[in-house]
Write an enzyme that holds these catalytic residues in place. Sequence first.
Site, PDB file in Angstrom:
ATOM      1  N   HIS A  65     -13.713  42.076  23.811  1.00 61.47           N
ATOM      2  CA  HIS A  65     -13.659  41.029  23.881  1.00 61.47           C
ATOM      3  C   HIS A  65     -11.878  39.953  24.274  1.00 61.47           C
ATOM      4  O   HIS A  65     -12.969  39.002  24.895  1.00 61.47           O
ATOM      5  CB  HIS A  65     -12.687  41.215  22.198  1.00 61.47           C
ATOM      6  CG  HIS A  65     -12.627  40.076  21.355  1.00 61.47           C
ATOM      7  ND1 HIS A  65     -13.242  39.357  20.819  1.00 61.47           N
ATOM      8  CD2 HIS A  65     -11.452  38.980  21.582  1.00 61.47           C
ATOM      9  CE1 HIS A  65     -13.412  38.539  19.956  1.00 61.47           C
ATOM     10  NE2 HIS A  65     -11.456  38.095  20.751  1.00 61.47           N
TER      11      HIS A  65
ATOM     12  N   HIS B 166     -16.730  34.825  15.020  1.00 62.95           N
ATOM     13  CA  HIS B 166     -16.059  36.071  14.043  1.00 62.95           C
ATOM     14  C   HIS B 166     -16.679  36.639  13.745  1.00 62.95           C
ATOM     15  O   HIS B 166     -16.148  37.002  12.088  1.00 62.95           O
ATOM     16  CB  HIS B 166     -14.991  34.989  13.422  1.00 62.95           C
ATOM     17  CG  HIS B 166     -12.943  35.541  13.375  1.00 62.95           C
ATOM     18  ND1 HIS B 166     -12.765  35.567  12.587  1.00 62.95           N
ATOM     19  CD2 HIS B 166     -12.467  35.875  14.417  1.00 62.95           C
ATOM     20  CE1 HIS B 166     -11.385  36.321  12.500  1.00 62.95           C
ATOM     21  NE2 HIS B 166     -11.571  36.822  13.887  1.00 62.95           N
TER      22      HIS B 166
END
Lengths: 734, 233
Positions: free
Chosen positions: A46, A92
Amino acid sequence: MSVTVDAALAQSFGLTNDEYGTVLSIMGRTPSLTELGIFSVMWSEHCSYKSSRLHLKTLPTKAPWVIHGPGENAGVVDIGEGLAAVFKMESHNHPSFIEPYQGAATGVGGILRDVFTMGARPVANLNALRFGDPREADTCRVVNGVVRGIGGYGNCVGVPTVGGEVNFHRAYNGNPLVNAMTVGIAAQDRIFLSAAAGVGNPVVYVGSKTGRDGIHGATMSSAEFDEELSSKRPTVQVGDPFTEKLLIEACLELMATDAVIAIQDMGAAGLTSSAVEMASKGNVGIELDLDHVPQRETNMTAYEMMLSESQERMLMVLRPDRTEEARRIFEKWELDFAVIGVLTDTGNITVRHKGVVEADIPLGPLADQAPLYDRPIQPVAKAAVLEVPDSPVSLEEALKILVASPDLASRAWIWNQYDSTVGGQTIKRPGGADAAIVRVEGTNKALALTTDCTPRYGQADAYCGGAQAVVEAWRNITATGATPLAVTDNLNFGSPENPRIMGQFVEAIKGMGEACRALDFPVVSGNVSLYNETRSENGQAVAIQPTPAIGGLGVLEDASKAVGLALPEEGEILLVGETAGELGQSLWLREVCGREEGAPPKIDLQAERRNGDFVRSHILDGSITACHDVSDGGLLITVAEMAMAGHHGCELAPAPQGTKSHAFWFGEDQARYVVVTRKSDVLIQEAQRTGVPMFHLGVIKGDRIKIGTEMNCDLVTLRTLHEAFLPHLMGETE
Amino acid sequence: MKTGIVVFPGTNRERDMVHAIERVSGRKPTLLWHQQESVEGLDLVILPGGFSYGDYLRSGAMAAHSPIMKAVRQFAEKGGYVLGVCNGFQILTEARLLPGALLRNAGMRFLSQDCFLKVETSESAFTCGWHKGDVFRAPMAHGDGNYTASPETLKRLEGEGRVAFRYCDGEGRVEPANMASNLNGSAQAIAGILSDNKRVCGLMPHPENLTDALTGGTDGVPLFKGLVETLSR
């Protein structure tokens, strides 16, 4: 906390044995728990883009109008008059499955911060959503939570949600995608960056207090989903849009002074990544004293504070002589303000807590020796071109099936929960035009904004999927009259450790890159979300469809020239672009025949450019009064959407001789637009002169859609079918 | 017309209101901070939309107790003109400057769409830009807009001509039981009301968002024209 730091613990934090070996060699000793935590989040997929970085570098990122490309919090492009548009899209996904409301809400909050961190006032939000099979019971829970979460956050902060897209497919069962995009406006000479500077300058924390929420969120989003999802729930953060609103106003007020040297929001990996990024980019050291961090819970450890992902927080480096002025602004807005550290010349990040040094890591190696992988790739065979099947139903039946189908049904149920007008600058609301149109306050200009991707094309041919997402965004902006300027991307894929998935990823980027280059439509910001997979009952990993979502931005010099898609009272309807009747991977094939087969429509970038430039120039000269690009569902769906939006019917000519009617009306050939004009002679002549294919479809008339003697369908029936899907799915029909 | 627009923490439609006032009156309003203790010298105070204090307690409940609301109350008691839109309407009911309350929408979802409003009286500064019975369009954007009041209060509002606006369909039909036009389920389809001196007005939809042909239309202009005409005299 007495925990033994070793390779096993490192592995449970998501670091491989090799990666842990590098940590040991950088540190020259066993790291502390806090240090291990910092390494693990900074080196997570990430934060480090370790599997994607090599390939992202191939994307075009430059153009004369690009002020800041990838690498900053968001992309920045010149929109004239000394102003800049600042925008980015971010995923998300994982949190939105675990806890849909908070997952989606904090997704919106996070992307807003990326934009106002740079000094821009957020003026528009968009989103790109993928949900599972509507027949799965869980899909309803996810849709409900995600839509409420996006609305709950966006409505409260007062940023209009002006557009978006939604798909449903079983490939997203258990792994929905929530991609949120924010667009802001800033003065070009007031753009704020994150590179820290000035040894001895104070490091200031503002916003919400730090709690234990979201610890290891960044590593979680880099792992596949498993059955123990409920045990992951505490890692989902909770959003507070009210505090975010105060933070926006306070930050913008502060940025109007000369107090800010550098600023960075605390997003994924919270205090760790913001401190590390600011110091690394500025080539300085940073020392934090966690005793001063505003805390929401008692007895928090250094490890917890460094890894917390509590929302609505920012880190800044201020001019020392302006610190008190800054403090007063934050106190006025009733937000925490704390000096928690100082810039140093050590080149290290040093973290103290209760007088003890809990972490001391050299920043150079933390960045330079971050893992970078050239993962193996297995080329994926492209699907073969489909032979056009016969239609099992009539045109009218097919039209009715399609307008009511999950991917084409009206999105009004969703839009009507998002405040799309706050701010008073929204010219075209959701559904009004191919792209949302938002005026730039205080000017005659407007921005055209869209999000696009057709994952089923990418599943059949990842290269085409990447290219098509870009061209569709470009078309949607063009169809309003705006000039496309740049894109942000949100690349959602499965596990990069699977060579087939990695192959999809690389191909999709190639397709995107080629389309962006051909259309002068550079990538200025983006986000990668990998490991979007779930485990099937037999233990196999099931990946989502390749979903390289594109957020496009364009500009209109004269906002009043924007056109919408609704059929006006009168005019002739023309088709721009060529129609071969490509039904491979079409919604007609999927919804009418129950088949997901064939090659997706071919992409001709030259034709895209030529046809798009033609359409745009004739919108701007006033000869085109409504326009809609042809995409999902094909030509007849395009016309039907225009008719339903305008409450006007039309009479259309039958398909040309030699073309199968259903292939003509439902083929998803690219580079096409349906346009309305009162000057068809002039337009047809112009098209001939410039080599643009054009076909006279028909005229606006009555309240039905008629095609020769083949079809005669009334709009009321069509609209009823079109609007039924979402309320029905959500159990809200009477 | 000297206008002040109050900004509470969480207010978010103040800019929309500034533009509307400026567009129609030609004069820039001033922004008033919630901690101000005086609103002297103004002709009109506006409480705009938003989520004051996040609406975390009850919509408008916290803002109703802020310092500026004492000043607004005194201003209203002296006959000053006060307009509350959306969250501003909620604040006015919480501050008891207007009767009744705004409950969660009957459908339990946030509503952001155009609605139609019927003008029920032209006898106030807020409604004199229209004729009684006129129908106009306005965007709504709220979660808590379901107006309710005791039967006695409703009777009084109706009897004293204090219902300013009602939700209706595009043809002007008012049907309180029909959720297609009375979208949030308000009692007697009430969208906006007036104080007993008719100088305080609260309504849920946003006429300020329809004051410009480019951003959707000019249906909301008569509200502001009426105010300018009354207050500039």
